[in-house]
Design a protein around this motif. Structure first.
Motif, mmCIF file in Angstrom:
data_model
loop_
_atom_site.group_PDB
_atom_site.id
_atom_site.type_symbol
_atom_site.label_atom_id
_atom_site.label_comp_id
_atom_site.label_asym_id
_atom_site.label_seq_id
_atom_site.Cartn_x
_atom_site.Cartn_y
_atom_site.Cartn_z
ATOM 1 N N ALA A 86 0.837 -1.203 0.000
ATOM 2 C CA ALA A 86 0.000 0.000 0.000
ATOM 3 C C ALA A 86 0.868 1.248 0.000
ATOM 4 C CB ALA A 86 -0.944 0.019 1.205
ATOM 5 N N TYR A 87 0.291 2.315 -0.556
ATOM 6 C CA TYR A 87 0.907 3.644 -0.599
ATOM 7 C C TYR A 87 -0.181 4.678 -0.366
ATOM 8 C CZ TYR A 87 4.789 1.132 -2.757
ATOM 9 O OH TYR A 87 5.802 0.243 -2.991
ATOM 10 N N SER A 88 0.221 5.888 0.005
ATOM 11 C CA SER A 88 -0.765 6.946 0.213
ATOM 12 C C SER A 88 -0.159 8.304 -0.088
ATOM 13 C CB SER A 88 -1.292 6.907 1.654
ATOM 14 O OG SER A 88 -0.448 7.625 2.534
ATOM 15 N N THR A 89 -1.003 9.328 0.010
ATOM 16 C CA THR A 89 -0.544 10.705 -0.164
ATOM 17 C C THR A 89 -0.056 11.318 1.135
ATOM 18 O OG1 THR A 89 -2.808 11.520 0.172
ATOM 19 C CG2 THR A 89 -2.117 11.089 -2.105
ATOM 20 N N ALA A 90 -0.255 10.620 2.260
ATOM 21 C CA ALA A 90 0.127 11.155 3.576
ATOM 22 C C ALA A 90 1.286 10.421 4.200
ATOM 23 C CB ALA A 90 -1.073 11.104 4.526
ATOM 24 N N THR A 91 1.631 9.247 3.668
ATOM 25 C CA THR A 91 2.737 8.449 4.198
ATOM 26 C C THR A 91 3.750 8.197 3.102
ATOM 27 O OG1 THR A 91 1.694 6.344 3.620
ATOM 28 C CG2 THR A 91 1.210 7.259 5.815
ATOM 29 N N ALA A 92 4.963 7.893 3.508
ATOM 30 C CA ALA A 92 6.007 7.509 2.562
ATOM 31 C C ALA A 92 6.566 6.156 2.977
ATOM 32 C CB ALA A 92 7.129 8.549 2.547
ATOM 33 N N PRO A 93 6.927 5.315 2.007
ATOM 34 C CA PRO A 93 7.547 4.044 2.377
ATOM 35 C C PRO A 93 8.896 4.273 3.043
ATOM 36 C CG PRO A 93 7.754 4.431 0.021
ATOM 37 C CD PRO A 93 6.853 5.505 0.554
ATOM 38 N N LEU A 94 9.245 3.371 3.949
ATOM 39 C CA LEU A 94 10.582 3.419 4.535
ATOM 40 C C LEU A 94 11.604 3.252 3.418
ATOM 41 C CD1 LEU A 94 9.986 1.122 7.642
ATOM 42 C CD2 LEU A 94 9.916 3.626 7.550
ATOM 43 N N LEU A 95 12.639 4.093 3.404
ATOM 44 C CA LEU A 95 13.617 4.085 2.321
ATOM 45 C C LEU A 95 15.050 4.035 2.829
ATOM 46 C CD1 LEU A 95 12.064 6.687 -0.166
ATOM 47 C CD2 LEU A 95 12.315 4.227 -0.532
ATOM 48 N N ASP A 96 15.242 3.666 4.102
ATOM 49 C CA ASP A 96 16.604 3.489 4.591
ATOM 50 C C ASP A 96 17.191 2.215 3.999
ATOM 51 O OD1 ASP A 96 14.675 2.059 6.117
ATOM 52 O OD2 ASP A 96 16.165 1.715 7.671
ATOM 53 N N ALA A 97 18.477 1.965 4.244
ATOM 54 C CA ALA A 97 19.153 0.814 3.646
ATOM 55 C C ALA A 97 18.459 -0.493 3.998
ATOM 56 C CB ALA A 97 20.617 0.787 4.081
ATOM 57 N N GLU A 98 18.009 -0.626 5.241
ATOM 58 C CA GLU A 98 17.368 -1.867 5.651
ATOM 59 C C GLU A 98 16.064 -2.120 4.906
ATOM 60 O OE1 GLU A 98 16.090 -4.228 9.758
ATOM 61 O OE2 GLU A 98 16.702 -2.116 9.829
ATOM 62 N N ALA A 99 15.356 -1.054 4.558
ATOM 63 C CA ALA A 99 14.077 -1.219 3.870
ATOM 64 C C ALA A 99 14.232 -1.897 2.520
ATOM 65 C CB ALA A 99 13.411 0.143 3.700
ATOM 66 N N TRP A 100 15.388 -1.745 1.896
ATOM 67 C CA TRP A 100 15.624 -2.385 0.601
ATOM 68 C C TRP A 100 15.933 -3.874 0.737
ATOM 69 C CZ3 TRP A 100 14.977 0.030 -4.091
ATOM 70 C CH2 TRP A 100 14.791 1.418 -4.053
ATOM 71 N N THR A 101 16.384 -4.284 1.891
ATOM 72 C CA THR A 101 16.767 -5.689 2.078
ATOM 73 C C THR A 101 15.821 -6.462 2.971
ATOM 74 O OG1 THR A 101 18.249 -5.079 3.905
ATOM 75 C CG2 THR A 101 19.206 -5.180 1.695
ATOM 76 N N SER A 102 15.073 -5.760 3.831
ATOM 77 C CA SER A 102 14.201 -6.435 4.791
ATOM 78 C C SER A 102 12.886 -5.673 4.907
ATOM 79 C CB SER A 102 14.899 -6.525 6.153
ATOM 80 O OG SER A 102 14.139 -7.285 7.065
ATOM 81 N N PRO A 103 11.897 -5.981 4.055
ATOM 82 C CA PRO A 103 10.635 -5.236 4.070
ATOM 83 C C PRO A 103 9.933 -5.300 5.417
ATOM 84 C CG PRO A 103 10.813 -6.618 2.105
ATOM 85 C CD PRO A 103 11.939 -7.009 3.004
ATOM 86 N N LEU A 104 9.430 -4.147 5.880
ATOM 87 C CA LEU A 104 8.674 -4.080 7.128
ATOM 88 C C LEU A 104 7.323 -3.425 6.889
ATOM 89 C CD1 LEU A 104 8.299 -4.235 10.220
ATOM 90 C CD2 LEU A 104 9.516 -2.033 10.375
ATOM 91 N N ASP A 105 7.318 -2.168 6.488
ATOM 92 C CA ASP A 105 6.050 -1.471 6.304
ATOM 93 C C ASP A 105 5.287 -2.046 5.116
ATOM 94 O OD1 ASP A 105 8.260 -0.190 4.794
ATOM 95 O OD2 ASP A 105 6.667 1.104 4.018
ATOM 96 N N GLN A 106 3.990 -2.130 5.256
ATOM 97 C CA GLN A 106 3.096 -2.615 4.214
ATOM 98 C C GLN A 106 3.642 -3.868 3.530
ATOM 99 O OE1 GLN A 106 0.197 -2.150 3.847
ATOM 100 N NE2 GLN A 106 -0.308 -0.144 4.692
ATOM 101 N N SER A 107 3.917 -4.865 4.343
ATOM 102 C CA SER A 107 4.501 -6.093 3.832
ATOM 103 C C SER A 107 3.865 -7.303 4.499
ATOM 104 C CB SER A 107 6.017 -6.112 4.071
ATOM 105 O OG SER A 107 6.286 -6.164 5.465
ATOM 106 N N VAL A 108 3.967 -8.433 3.830
ATOM 107 C CA VAL A 108 3.675 -9.750 4.421
ATOM 108 C C VAL A 108 4.891 -10.609 4.108
ATOM 109 C CG1 VAL A 108 2.208 -11.788 4.351
ATOM 110 C CG2 VAL A 108 1.187 -9.514 4.116
ATOM 111 N N VAL A 109 5.621 -11.017 5.136
ATOM 112 C CA VAL A 109 6.910 -11.683 4.923
ATOM 113 C C VAL A 109 7.049 -12.907 5.820
ATOM 114 C CG1 VAL A 109 8.030 -9.503 4.303
ATOM 115 C CG2 VAL A 109 8.121 -10.314 6.672
ATOM 116 N N LEU A 110 7.883 -13.836 5.373
ATOM 117 C CA LEU A 110 8.348 -14.931 6.212
ATOM 118 C C LEU A 110 9.706 -14.561 6.762
ATOM 119 C CD1 LEU A 110 7.284 -17.896 3.904
ATOM 120 C CD2 LEU A 110 6.270 -17.287 6.123
#
Length: 633
Positions: free
Chosen positions: A430-454
């Protein structure tokens, strides 16, 4: 599905909504003049290079200087055209002088040529567009030798096979159209190839993909819809089209129809505060997101008063958030300078592609986009709940808080079956006009926000890129997808063009996700199958919310009681302030369906949805009493 609903004086912004055309035009003109005044101190002595302060871009200082010239030339050209050549600040003279030096191969401030660096092909298109648009005031007044050098500079694109298979094809079309109009060379074969590529990018519902991948973002509007509208007005475009075996009138009619349909979705993706959707690459172009609304006005589709309101409100959103800063400069960032927003191709001059968002100034004050009565945006009228099929988005825009949201089951900037890493800019749920996805280095390797992960026992999170959209039916709005979840050892040395990181992947299991949506709520159902023995837990992440927002995640279903928590981080998004992301962790990995309710608003949720599963169907009763049902894949 349903639809409801520098030092230049700064002219005060009109009221947030309902400004008249003349008020809006005067304010936008003053804003544009401030931007142009801000860059003047950074022009080289000849004026050919405008090298703005900051860390050089990935392509070097010479390219940065060319970008600074070409992208502000766009804005200067719009001002000249819209005022019928009236030029109190001497824009035409200054940019003509820069053109003379930049195209002179013997000049110490010459431009990088298109055959020397690919980025010059992008900037050449801006040069060509404005030389055509301002022909009486710049091109026609150049000396013959400068005209000849300019043709030679631009002509290096003719027959060049090294154009990426994306929006870049339009850069060559507009350059060659201008060249032909002034007696220069052009290639009908190039135009045939590039128009065919454009047609391949066309998707249902008015959308374009930026290339063969599932790349749906602002490029659909600020490039793939904009350039056809501009091209149709260029001198000699009909002859160029005919030489390529095309009929410009027929093509333009089709383009207008496609644009008109796209604008329906695009209007719903503007928050009531004017914020554009924070999704996709090149976000530092900011109010370039207003460009498709001006394209609609240019092409004569859509409702002029509403298009003006959308475009003006987007620009005003950034002005209200102190863009540009006191020095009058656009920086790499969003509301404030934030270098991590940059891709490899981004330099200090790159943000001035935002000039496209001021294209309306090229239209005279008598144009209907300036004379029409103001009209509200969808977010002003009522809630919007609809599906944009091509990008696989549920669009949910709520009037109470003015936030536009998309729930994403179709976009990942990849092709189906890919096993690369997730791009936070594309592959989040998900994305919105009021929030931004996490874009730090970890966000590229380990999804957290708006994710479903094992998760494995080391806490590594899986990625979903390459997922498969699934069909679902029922009452209300729902989308679904299934991902062959995979861990990835990412190659962090690869150039960043917005895509997820490539690397060696390891299968983790298959995750099916179903989203039922209404207003600020999503009910997200998750089922894991074929999971690897290394998968020790399932984690579901919600919205990454900053100050003034409330992000909620509540478990609704599952045999395994989750551990719920939240992660707070600072300076990890392009928006100011700390960010908090709620999550639920299930260990061991559950059998069968698990579900959570996910909510984003400016105030706490009142009540929560109720979920029932019966015979392969999910039924959600929302806090307002309405119900949505969906078959489960």
């Amino acid at each position: 599905m349903s639809r409801h609903g520098s030092e230049t004086p700064v002219t005060p912004a009109p009221d947030r909504s309902g400004a008249s055309g003349p008020e809006a035009r005067a304010w936008l003109g003053g804003y544009a003049d401030r931007l142009l005044a801000g860059v003047r101190p950074y022009a080289s002595p000849s004026g050919s290079l405008i090298t703005l302060p900051g860390t050089p871009g990935g392509y070097g200082t010479a390219v940065d200087g060319l970008e600074g010239f070409a992208r502000t030339f766009l804005l200067a050209g719009f001002r000249l055209a819209g005022e019928d050549g009236a030029d109190p600040t001497g824009l035409a003279e200054r940019y003509a002088a820069g053109l003379a030096a930049g195209t002179d191969s013997a000049h110490p401030e010459r431009w990088t040529r298109p055959e020397e660096h690919g980025q010059a092909k992008v900037e050449a298109a801006s040069l060509a567009l404005i030389l055509d648009l301002t022909r009486p005031w710049i091109w026609d007044r150049l000396t013959p030798d400068v005209q000849e050098r300019t043709v030679d500079y631009l002509a290096s694109v003719v027959g060049d096979p090294d154009y990426p298979d994306n929006n870049w094809v339009w850069f060559r079309i507009v350059v060659e159209t201008f060249l032909r109009s002034v007696g220069g060379p052009f290639s009908a074969d190039d135009v045939v190839h590039d128009l065919a590529a454009h047609d391949r990018f066309r998707r249902p519902g008015g959308w374009f993909a930026d290339g063969p991948e599932r790349s749906f973002d602002h490029y659909a509007g600020w490039a793939l819809h904009l350039y056809p509208a501009l091209w149709a007005r260029m001198s000699g475009a009909a002859e160029v089209a005919a030489a390529a075996g095309d009929d410009l009138a027929v093509r333009s009619a089709s383009d207008r129809e496609h644009l008109e349909r796209y604008l329906e979705d695009a209007l719903a993706l503007v928050g009531s505060d004017g914020a554009p959707l924070i999704q996709g690459r090149s976000l530092t172009y900011r109010f370039a997101a207003a460009a498709p609304f001006w394209a609609g006005a240019l092409a004569g589709v859509g409702r002029p008063g509403q298009l003006r309101e959308a475009a003006t409100r987007i620009v005003r959103h950034f002005a209200d958030n102190d863009v540009p800063g006191p020095d009058g400069l656009l920086t790499l960032g969003w509301h404030h300078p934030w270098r991590p927003i940059a891709q490899r191709y981004s330099g200090p001059g790159s943000p001035y592609w935002a000039s496209k968002g001021l294209l309306g100034l090229a239209l005279p004050a008598s144009h209907e986009v300036w004379t029409a009565a103001p009209e509200p945006l969808p977010a002003d009228i009522g809630d919007v709940l609809t599906v944009a099929g091509a990008p696989g988005w549920v669009i949910s825009t709520t009037r109470d808080d003015g936030i536009a949201r998309v729930i994403n089951h179709g976009t990942d900037h990849a092709i189906p079956g890919s096993d690369g890493g997730d791009s936070p800019l594309y592959a989040r749920l998900a994305y919105s006009t009021a929030t931004a996805p996490l874009l730090d280095a970890e966000a590229w390797t380990s999804p957290l926000d708006q994710s479903v992960v094992l998760l494995d026992d080391a806490g590594r999170a899986t990625h979903r890129t390459g997922f498969e959209p699934l069909s679902t039916s029922g009452v209300g709005v729902a989308l679904a997808s299934a991902a062959d979840a995979h861990w990835i050892e990412a190659d962090l040395t690869a150039p960043d063009h917005g895509s997820g990181r490539a690397g060696e992947s390891t299968s983790a299991g298959r995750i099916t996700t179903v989203s039922l949506v209404r207003g600020p709520w999503e009910v997200r159902l998750v089922r894991v199958s074929e999971s690897s023995a290394d998968a020790v837990a399932l984690r579901v992440g919600g919205w990454a919310a900053g100050p003034g927002l409330v992000s909620t995640l509540v478990p609704l279903l599952g045999d395994v009681a989750p551990v719920c928590g939240e992660t707070t981080s600072d300076d990890t998004t392009l928006l100011a302030g700390p960010t908090t992301t709620p999550w639920s962790r299930y260990a061991p990995v559950p059998d069968g369906w698990t579900a959570v309710g996910i909510h984003l608003a400016r105030t706490p949720a009142i009540g929560q949805p109720r979920l029932e599963l019966t015979a392969g169907q999910a039924a959600v009763t929302w806090p307002d009493g309405e119900q949505t049902t969906a078959t489960l894949p």
